[in-house]
Scaffold this motif. Structure first.
Motif, short mmCIF file in Angstrom:
data_model
loop_
_atom_site.label_atom_id
_atom_site.label_comp_id
_atom_site.label_asym_id
_atom_site.label_seq_id
_atom_site.Cartn_x
_atom_site.Cartn_y
_atom_site.Cartn_z
N ARG A 197 0.81 7.67 6.66
CA ARG A 197 -0.63 7.41 6.51
C ARG A 197 -0.93 6.91 5.10
O ARG A 197 -0.25 7.28 4.15
CB ARG A 197 -1.42 8.70 6.78
N SER A 198 -1.91 6.08 4.99
CA SER A 198 -2.30 5.51 3.71
C SER A 198 -2.81 6.62 2.80
O SER A 198 -3.48 7.56 3.25
CB SER A 198 -3.39 4.47 3.92
N LEU A 199 -2.52 6.51 1.52
CA LEU A 199 -2.99 7.52 0.57
C LEU A 199 -4.51 7.49 0.44
O LEU A 199 -5.13 8.49 0.11
CB LEU A 199 -2.35 7.31 -0.80
N GLY A 200 -5.11 6.35 0.72
CA GLY A 200 -6.57 6.25 0.67
C GLY A 200 -7.23 7.04 1.78
O GLY A 200 -8.37 7.51 1.63
N GLU A 201 -6.55 7.18 2.90
CA GLU A 201 -7.12 7.92 4.04
C GLU A 201 -7.01 9.44 3.85
O GLU A 201 -7.80 10.19 4.40
CB GLU A 201 -6.39 7.54 5.34
N THR B 14 1.97 4.97 0.88
CA THR B 14 1.75 5.84 2.04
C THR B 14 2.42 7.18 1.81
O THR B 14 3.29 7.32 0.97
CB THR B 14 2.34 5.21 3.32
N GLU C 79 0.85 -1.19 0.00
CA GLU C 79 0.00 0.00 0.00
C GLU C 79 0.88 1.24 0.00
O GLU C 79 1.87 1.30 0.71
CB GLU C 79 -0.89 -0.01 1.24
N GLU D 134 -7.09 13.16 2.25
CA GLU D 134 -7.93 13.91 1.33
C GLU D 134 -7.04 14.56 0.26
O GLU D 134 -5.84 14.72 0.44
CB GLU D 134 -8.70 14.99 2.09
N ASP D 135 -7.65 14.97 -0.83
CA ASP D 135 -6.89 15.57 -1.93
C ASP D 135 -6.23 16.88 -1.50
O ASP D 135 -5.09 17.16 -1.89
CB ASP D 135 -7.81 15.84 -3.12
#
Length: 116
Positions: free
Chosen positions: A99-103, A95, A93, A105-106
């Motif tokens: 922190r995960s890139l999915g978590e 990061t 995944e 915000e843009d």
């Protein structure tokens, strides 16, 4: 005048020039006509060798031949590869700042945030 029946190796013939430059020129021309031609044609042949796997075996079906060729091609690519790269797994995944890139915000990514 007595005529010889056979030529003697190493014995100079009466018509042969005695100058070394003429002899050198003659020997170079002779080499060009014989050795140079052999050297140019050294690795040439007009025979095409079918190196495909299973092509000579009539008992293998076409699908098996294709599958075997694919296996050999993959092995060849694996050997010639400089790096032993594996298939990317789904567990990896990306990061940013721990922190995960999915978590994230843009707008946090645009600011370079994510680390706190």
């Amino acid at each position: 005048v007595e005529r010889k029946r056979h030529d003697v190796v190493g014995q100079r013939k009466p018509r042969a020039p005695k100058s070394s430059s003429a002899a050198r020129k003659r020997s170079e021309a002779e080499r060009r006509e014989t050795l140079a031609v052999e050297y140019r044609n050294q690795h040439r042949s007009n025979v095409l060798i079918d190196g495909r796997f299973g092509e000579a075996d009539d008992n293998l079906p076409a699908e098996e031949k294709h599958y075997a060729r694919l296996q050999r091609e993959r092995l060849r690519q694996a050997r010639s590869s400089k790096f032993a790269l594996e298939e990317p797994s789904a567990a990896v995944e990306l990061t940013h700042g721990g922190r995960s890139l999915g978590e994230l915000e843009d707008d946090e990514l645009a600011r370079g945030g994510g680390g706190g």
